[in-house]
Design an enzyme around this catalytic site. Structure first.
Site, PDB file in Angstrom:
ATOM      1  N   HIS A 205      41.556  40.326  38.785  1.00  0.00           N
ATOM      2  CA  HIS A 205      41.259  39.149  37.963  1.00  0.00           C
ATOM      3  C   HIS A 205      39.954  39.486  37.264  1.00  0.00           C
ATOM      4  O   HIS A 205      38.945  39.751  37.937  1.00  0.00           O
ATOM      5  CB  HIS A 205      41.121  37.904  38.851  1.00  0.00           C
ATOM      6  CG  HIS A 205      41.030  36.626  38.085  1.00  0.00           C
ATOM      7  ND1 HIS A 205      40.877  35.395  38.704  1.00  0.00           N
ATOM      8  CD2 HIS A 205      41.069  36.360  36.748  1.00  0.00           C
ATOM      9  CE1 HIS A 205      40.822  34.440  37.791  1.00  0.00           C
ATOM     10  NE2 HIS A 205      40.933  35.008  36.597  1.00  0.00           N
ATOM     11  N   LEU A 206      39.935  39.503  35.941  1.00  0.00           N
ATOM     12  CA  LEU A 206      38.836  40.081  35.179  1.00  0.00           C
ATOM     13  C   LEU A 206      37.479  39.543  35.615  1.00  0.00           C
ATOM     14  O   LEU A 206      37.239  38.331  35.604  1.00  0.00           O
ATOM     15  CB  LEU A 206      39.051  39.828  33.682  1.00  0.00           C
ATOM     16  CG  LEU A 206      37.982  40.422  32.747  1.00  0.00           C
ATOM     17  CD1 LEU A 206      37.817  41.919  32.964  1.00  0.00           C
ATOM     18  CD2 LEU A 206      38.338  40.133  31.289  1.00  0.00           C
ATOM     19  N   HIS A 207      36.570  40.467  35.979  1.00  0.00           N
ATOM     20  CA  HIS A 207      35.231  40.081  36.414  1.00  0.00           C
ATOM     21  C   HIS A 207      34.270  41.256  36.301  1.00  0.00           C
ATOM     22  O   HIS A 207      34.670  42.423  36.349  1.00  0.00           O
ATOM     23  CB  HIS A 207      35.253  39.585  37.868  1.00  0.00           C
ATOM     24  CG  HIS A 207      35.643  40.643  38.872  1.00  0.00           C
ATOM     25  ND1 HIS A 207      36.942  41.080  39.024  1.00  0.00           N
ATOM     26  CD2 HIS A 207      34.902  41.346  39.772  1.00  0.00           C
ATOM     27  CE1 HIS A 207      36.993  42.006  39.974  1.00  0.00           C
ATOM     28  NE2 HIS A 207      35.758  42.197  40.444  1.00  0.00           N
ATOM     29  N   LEU A 208      33.009  40.910  36.156  1.00  0.00           N
ATOM     30  CA  LEU A 208      31.898  41.851  36.258  1.00  0.00           C
ATOM     31  C   LEU A 208      31.093  41.497  37.504  1.00  0.00           C
ATOM     32  O   LEU A 208      31.082  40.350  37.958  1.00  0.00           O
ATOM     33  CB  LEU A 208      30.967  41.748  35.038  1.00  0.00           C
ATOM     34  CG  LEU A 208      31.546  41.981  33.649  1.00  0.00           C
ATOM     35  CD1 LEU A 208      30.476  41.684  32.595  1.00  0.00           C
ATOM     36  CD2 LEU A 208      32.042  43.412  33.487  1.00  0.00           C
TER      37      LEU A 208
END
Length: 373
Positions: A205-208
């Site tokens: 799940h897109l994250h930095l």
């Protein structure tokens, strides 16, 4: 910063380019990145993070980490964090760099809402930016939440519009806000990073990641080879071989666009990668003055193409991801922490990097890509 009227609505941090901190330096003889005063971004993040820690929302109490600099020319910063290895949520099984988002697995819409610190919203034109058709644009939002298994103080996650359920593939907006968050901090110790699928990402799940680590890293000032300097693009040859972008506050959008071109190319080629964003001095291929070495008004963005690692992540191993490639080594057991030498670390990291002939081929391809050929 605006307080929400409804307690279920996250706090909002609204910022503009005028909030970027550009007069940042590493003091000579002071290896820490702690500023004399905190920017609003730092205050909001650190206060909220400490509050969540005191309220018991984390899987463990971080405390002060044992830290040592491993002797050698690379000055690896080693830290002992045993509980992250034992208490962290089990990583997801990753089978492809282009793996689709799976709503049945863990994702950031399933967290306790109290883990959310705030939403970042950039005011680009007084809130009145228009599309070509005259329709009012909604501001893009980046949700900032605590990482409940922290590796360092302030460890948080940047998740762009979690409800969109984007897979772990970088977008230009995500890269740009990552760079801007570093510029919003008044110290040199705030770091941001990204692990692709196949590059030891734990959640699709897109994250930095963002965290504070106040010891100096060689990547902040190492010399690099210019490739397409007009687009801020360079090659790192000596240290964990990879590519490097550099930007100051005026060029963030253009450099974020160029970085996204590179990461899109890597995804299309099924090449796993890691990114690390940190305050750094301007790239230079000649001998730098002491003043140049200390200045940190811009951001260095390292991009490492690497060998893919698929299947469930083995947390007892020394996983080579964004921190390790940058020279920050979170160890999960006393023996490795106390006994690892620079050669031990370098040998492990090298196993995950592309061979030199592969890097040279990528250098040519990416240079042509950014030159528009």
């Amino acid at each position: 910063m605006s307080e929400p009227k409804d307690p279920s609505v996250p706090l909002q941090f609204v910022y503009t380019d005028r909030d970027f901190v550009t007069d940042v330096c590493r003091s000579s003889g002071n290896s820490t990145g702690k500023p004399s005063s905190l920017a609003q971004f730092d205050t909001l993040l650190q206060t909220g993070w400490t509050d969540r820690m005191e309220r018991g929302l984390f899987r463990y109490n971080l405390g002060d980490l044992q830290t040592r600099v491993i002797p050698g020319s690379r000055s690896f910063v080693a830290q002992l964090n045993i509980q992250r290895g034992t208490e962290k949520r089990k990583p997801q099984e990753i089978l492809s760099i282009k793996q689709e988002f799976n709503p049945r697995q863990f994702h950031f819409n399933k967290i306790n809402p109290e883990e959310i610190l705030f939403e970042m919203i950039k005011d680009t034109d007084g809130g009145t930016a228009l599309q070509n058709g005259g329709q009012l644009l909604q501001p893009s939002r980046m949700t900032v939440l605590v990482n409940v298994s922290p590796l360092e103080f302030g460890h948080c996650l940047f998740v762009p519009d979690p409800s969109r359920c984007l897979p772990q593939v970088l977008t230009r907006f995500t890269i740009q806000v990552g760079i801007e968050s570093v510029l919003l901090s008044s110290g040199t110790g705030f770091r941001v990073g990204f692990n692709s699928l196949g590059g030891f990402a734990s959640v699709n799940h897109l994250h930095l990641h963002g965290y504070y680590m106040d010891h100096e890293l060689k990547i902040e000032s190492m010399k690099v080879k210019p490739l397409v300097p007009e687009k801020g693009f360079y090659r790192m040859c000596d240290f964990s071989a990879g590519f490097l972008f550099y930007t100051e506050s005026e060029e963030v959008e253009d450099v974020a666009r160029a970085i996204c071109e590179v990461t899109d190319f890597l995804v299309d080629g099924n090449i796993a990668h890691n990114l690390f964003l940190t305050r750094g001095c301007p790239p230079c291929d000649h001998i730098e003055s002491e003043d140049n070495v200390c200045v940190r008004k811009g951001v260095r963005i390292a991009v490492w193409p690497r060998l893919s690692c698929f299947g469930a992540k083995e947390d007892s191993a020394f996983n080579v991801a964004l921190c390790e490639l940058a020279g920050h080594l979170p160890f999960k057991n006393n023996r490795d922490y106390e006994l690892s030498t620079e050669k031990d670390v370098t040998d492990i990291i090298q196993k995950y990097l592309l061979p030199e002939d592969g890097m040279q081929a990528l250098e040519q391809q990416l240079t042509r890509l950014l030159l528009g050929f």
